[in-house]
Write an enzyme that holds these catalytic residues in place. Structure first.
Site, PDB file in Angstrom:
ATOM      1  N   GLU A 266      46.322  35.438  43.098  1.00 59.19           N
ATOM      2  CA  GLU A 266      45.592  34.405  42.382  1.00 59.19           C
ATOM      3  C   GLU A 266      45.020  34.879  41.064  1.00 59.19           C
ATOM      4  O   GLU A 266      44.739  36.054  40.867  1.00 59.19           O
ATOM      5  CB  GLU A 266      44.489  33.851  43.250  1.00 59.19           C
TER       6      GLU A 266
ATOM      7  N   CYS B 149      40.302  36.134  35.384  1.00 57.33           N
ATOM      8  CA  CYS B 149      40.204  37.094  36.486  1.00 57.33           C
ATOM      9  C   CYS B 149      41.625  37.329  37.017  1.00 57.33           C
ATOM     10  O   CYS B 149      42.286  36.400  37.468  1.00 57.33           O
ATOM     11  CB  CYS B 149      39.293  36.486  37.551  1.00 57.33           C
TER      12      CYS B 149
ATOM     13  N   CYS C 297      45.117  43.869  49.749  1.00 55.92           N
ATOM     14  CA  CYS C 297      44.413  45.118  49.419  1.00 55.92           C
ATOM     15  C   CYS C 297      44.271  45.936  50.696  1.00 55.92           C
ATOM     16  O   CYS C 297      44.040  45.387  51.768  1.00 55.92           O
ATOM     17  CB  CYS C 297      43.036  44.814  48.840  1.00 55.92           C
TER      18      CYS C 297
ATOM     19  N   CYS D 241      37.286  46.029  52.522  1.00 54.26           N
ATOM     20  CA  CYS D 241      35.841  45.798  52.424  1.00 54.26           C
ATOM     21  C   CYS D 241      35.512  44.602  53.315  1.00 54.26           C
ATOM     22  O   CYS D 241      36.254  43.612  53.342  1.00 54.26           O
ATOM     23  CB  CYS D 241      35.438  45.524  50.969  1.00 54.26           C
TER      24      CYS D 241
ATOM     25  N   CYS E 298      35.292  40.777  52.109  1.00 52.46           N
ATOM     26  CA  CYS E 298      36.260  40.346  51.094  1.00 52.46           C
ATOM     27  C   CYS E 298      37.460  39.681  51.754  1.00 52.46           C
ATOM     28  O   CYS E 298      38.077  40.252  52.654  1.00 52.46           O
ATOM     29  CB  CYS E 298      36.704  41.559  50.283  1.00 52.46           C
TER      30      CYS E 298
ATOM     31  N   SER F 206      37.548  46.693  37.450  1.00 52.10           N
ATOM     32  CA  SER F 206      36.560  46.810  38.522  1.00 52.10           C
ATOM     33  C   SER F 206      37.161  47.627  39.656  1.00 52.10           C
ATOM     34  O   SER F 206      38.278  47.363  40.094  1.00 52.10           O
ATOM     35  CB  SER F 206      36.198  45.402  39.014  1.00 52.10           C
TER      36      SER F 206
ATOM     37  N   CYS G  81      37.304  35.171  45.146  1.00 54.49           N
ATOM     38  CA  CYS G  81      38.321  36.184  45.423  1.00 54.49           C
ATOM     39  C   CYS G  81      39.215  35.929  46.647  1.00 54.49           C
ATOM     40  O   CYS G  81      38.754  35.971  47.778  1.00 54.49           O
ATOM     41  CB  CYS G  81      37.524  37.475  45.633  1.00 54.49           C
TER      42      CYS G  81
END
Ligand code: SAH
Ligand code: SF4
Length: 386
Positions: free
Chosen positions: A105, A118, A125, A129, A132, A211, A355
């Site tokens: 996205e 963004c 990933c 985390c 997330c 980031s 996110c």
């Protein structure tokens, strides 16, 4: 990179080089390999990134012979838009389909005369985390440089923003979409070099931000290859809390991460730069006044500004967003200590702009429709539909 010679020899269309993702140095090397002058790189970059032209035939200053040669070995192929949603607050979000069908996205957030894009760096990933939604999807693969810069290209293209005179569609880029950029180092570095290159998107290095959740060995290398702004996803004032919500902290704890990030900004020629500390506030976990005080002490004398992000809830999450009061209490402790602190306002709530969420939904829907098709097929087999 495959050399043009091998490409001409095989002439298989699937192996054409995608020029979209090549940095200036890579494109110059590509033309040199092809036996062409290096300045061709400049011409092609302008076509692709200034004019939005992806059909080699339309690159009229290349000459017919070169265009033909180029068409045989190269292409310019942005990823596809699978879905686009516009929020009532002006935020626009795309689910972008990359090679092989996976979705990532991209979100554009306009704010006054700024518009921040963004951008995602990986499909899913691996760092998991706990708060997330991308982490919950697991890791599928790294995006190519073309797929990363292609998100910038798509965003501008979707507003018909090439040489429009309407102001720039994208003024800032944050590598804060899906994925951990430092785990896809080479491709992210190439794509970011295009973001800041005048022959491509020409953004100032201050307006492109990487980031990271703290891949320290890669962060230690970054200054050799890039000079963009840096944001660190801290989210906790001590290792105990951080290790529980950001598992990579067990390998690279807070002190190591803060030192590495300081090393990165110290290596920059611009001595006024600071690290942006991102701190997602999770109700009852890291949002209490004692956490704010511990954070204040941890970051005393550290060159930073702090960005507080109230948790963005998503279906199936284990956390809650803190109350407005809890957020302001936390903020006040830091402000009183003299920090520069911003609170990220939620944008695009009506289109699930946080996110990884739109992708989660599109995938869910795809699974639902696949399930439906499977059920229909099963019924057909059982003779129910006949
Ligand atoms: N992998 C990188 C960049 C992508 S995430 C990183 O972790 O830094 C961008 C930011 O959003 C990170 O600070 C991340 O921790 C935060 N984030 C992720 N999910 C969130 C959620 N549900 N609510 C609030 N912030 C979130
Ligand atoms: Fe990956 Fe960043 Fe999400 Fe952590 S917060 S799982 S590093 S995308």
């Amino acid at each position: 990179m495959t050399t043009p010679d091998t490409l001409i020899a095989s002439s298989a269309p699937a192996s054409k080089v995608n020029l979209l993702g090549l940095s200036r140095a890579q494109l110059e090397a590509f033309f040199a390999d092809l036996g062409e002058k290096r300045f061709r790189a400049e011409q092609v970059m302008k076509w692709i990134h200034h004019q939005g032209v992806i059909d080699i035939e339309q690159m009229t200053n290349l000459g017919k012979g070169l265009r033909e040669k180029l068409t045989q070995v190269a292409e310019i192929r942005p990823p596809e838009i699978a879905e686009q949603r516009d929020s009532s607050d002006g935020t626009r979000k795309w689910a972008v389909r990359v090679e092989g069908g996976a979705l990532v996205e991209t979100v554009l957030i306009p704010e006054g005369d700024r518009a921040t894009l963004c951008v995602s760096s990986q499909v899913g990933c691996s760092l998991d985390c706990k708060f997330c939604s991308t982490g919950k999807q697991g890791f599928q693969r790294d995006l190519t440089s073309a797929e990363i810069i292609g998100q910038v290209w798509l965003a501008i293209n979707s507003y018909d923003g090439w040489q429009s005179g309407k102001g720039r569609v994208v003024t800032n880029v944050v590598m804060m979409g899906m994925g951990e950029p430092l785990l896809n180092f080479d491709n992210v570095v190439s794509a970011m070099s295009l973001m800041t290159d005048d022959l491509a998107y020409g953004l100032s290095k201050r307006k492109v931000t990487l980031s990271t959740s703290g891949v320290v060995p890669a962060l230690n290398q970054l200054a050799e290859f890039s000079d963009v702004s840096l944001a660190v996803s801290l989210h906790a004032p001590n290792d105990e809390i951080r290790s529980a919500i950001v598992p990579i902290n067990k390998r690279y704890p807070i002190r190591m991460l803060l030192d590495s990030a300081k090393g990165y900004i110290d290596a920059q020629s611009d001595k006024k730069r600071v690290v942006t500390i991102e701190y997602t506030l999770l109700a009852g976990v890291n949002d209490q006044p004692e956490h704010a005080r511990e954070l204040r002490d941890l970051l005393k004398d550290y060159p930073c500004k702090i960005n507080l992000i109230p948790f963005n809830d998503f279906p199936g999450s284990d956390f809650k967003r803190p109350s407005g009061n809890a957020v302001s209490r936390f903020w006040q402790v830091l402000i009183d200590a003299g920090f520069v602190v911003t609170v990220r306002t939620t944008r695009g709530d009506d289109i699930d702009a946080a996110c990884g969420q739109l992708v989660g939904e599109v995938v869910d829907r795809t699974r639902r429709s696949e399930r439906w098709r499977d059920q229909q097929a099963a019924k057909a087999l059982a003779g129910e539909l006949l």
